[in-house]
Design a protein around this motif. Sequence first.
Motif, PDB file in Angstrom:
ATOM      1  N   PRO A  74       0.940  -0.870  -0.338  1.00  0.00           N
ATOM      2  CA  PRO A  74       0.612  -0.013  -0.276  1.00  0.00           C
ATOM      3  C   PRO A  74       0.303   1.356  -0.017  1.00  0.00           C
ATOM      4  N   VAL A  75       1.283   1.539  -1.420  1.00  0.00           N
ATOM      5  CA  VAL A  75       2.468   2.902  -1.504  1.00  0.00           C
ATOM      6  C   VAL A  75       2.586   3.716  -2.172  1.00  0.00           C
ATOM      7  N   TYR A  76       1.669   3.614  -2.906  1.00  0.00           N
ATOM      8  CA  TYR A  76       0.921   4.099  -4.102  1.00  0.00           C
ATOM      9  C   TYR A  76       0.187   5.030  -3.470  1.00  0.00           C
ATOM     10  N   ASP A  77       0.757   6.725  -4.489  1.00  0.00           N
ATOM     11  CA  ASP A  77      -0.613   7.932  -4.147  1.00  0.00           C
ATOM     12  C   ASP A  77      -1.869   7.811  -5.204  1.00  0.00           C
ATOM     13  N   VAL A  78      -1.223   7.318  -6.538  1.00  0.00           N
ATOM     14  CA  VAL A  78      -2.075   7.122  -8.086  1.00  0.00           C
ATOM     15  C   VAL A  78      -2.044   5.955  -8.559  1.00  0.00           C
ATOM     16  N   VAL A  79      -3.614   5.486  -8.158  1.00  0.00           N
ATOM     17  CA  VAL A  79      -3.600   4.165  -9.433  1.00  0.00           C
ATOM     18  C   VAL A  79      -4.667   4.458 -10.441  1.00  0.00           C
ATOM     19  N   LEU A  80      -4.225   4.232 -11.801  1.00  0.00           N
ATOM     20  CA  LEU A  80      -4.860   4.295 -12.684  1.00  0.00           C
ATOM     21  C   LEU A  80      -5.524   3.023 -12.629  1.00  0.00           C
ATOM     22  N   LEU A  81      -7.110   2.659 -13.400  1.00  0.00           N
ATOM     23  CA  LEU A  81      -7.883   2.423 -13.474  1.00  0.00           C
ATOM     24  C   LEU A  81      -7.928   1.628 -14.710  1.00  0.00           C
TER      25      LEU A  81
END
Length: 319
Positions: A74-81
């Motif tokens: 759980p280290v991502y500031d943004v997740v592009l889906l």
Amino acid sequence: MTEPTMPDLRILVLGAGGIGGYFGGRLAESGADVTFLVREGRRKSLLEDGLRIESPFGNAILTVQTLTASQVEPVYDVVLLTCKAYDLDAAIDAIAPAVAPAGFVLPFLNGIAHMEPLNQRFGADRVLGGTAKIQATVTANGAIRQFNDWRTITFGEQSGAMTDRVERLAALFAKAVGVEVSAVTDIRQRMWEKLVHLATAATMTCLMRANVGEIVRTPHGRDIFLDQLRTSATIAAANGHKPSDAFMRGWEQTFSQPDSAYSTSMLRDIERGGRTEVEHILGFMLKKAREANIACHTLLLAYTHIKAYEERRAADRLP
């Protein structure tokens, strides 16, 4: 005294297909901190051959960071889906462990129906709205091929506020080659307008099994196309998002061009014998039309046509 610089946004892209691979690849090419969450087979090809982009704005072969589901933290500031709608539940499960405590999700799916399950899982304050205007696909050899000059992404807060995180992400995209980015305060309106365009295009191209130009060159194709565009706009207006006059003029022109080769991903899915997003796009619009008591005969025919295709596919009766 110099002000401390803010750390780079850590970006995770789910998948490396036409949309995620192109926009995520262009971000990585510009120096952004991008990682692709992919299956083992795609990871192997990316490690061996790189992320390959074939584009009017320049080809690229990129060495990119990758990981599989078992490696997520759980280290991502943004997740592009950027998944297909029929994979949404699995995609949500895949990205949930990757979102940092203050991170957020930016979906670039077609339509609007995906927003409710994303809001339920992550909270509306951690989900942006977004649209992508691009024609791209993954070729048989794994390269991402962009078909024309469409390259626009638009996103913003569901609340309508212009926030620091939206501006920071937009600034990163602005540095990328072959990307046009708009950070907006009316993303729900933009998403509805895109749905009007997409539902119209998918209705017509899938029902007729032809691209825009091929339909327009028939005796009545243009009239049917524009009638369906007006029907889609009426459905959007009944849901509080009447398309602008400029939007309607633009798509009336697009859907009147006899030399247009524009098609839709849903038609390409049918032509290759694959699954479709019919429920997410046409099924959603049909439901909204019926709720508002709006006649939509062409939409109903197209929806039924594709559902019959799915029946044949399930029975292994495709050519």
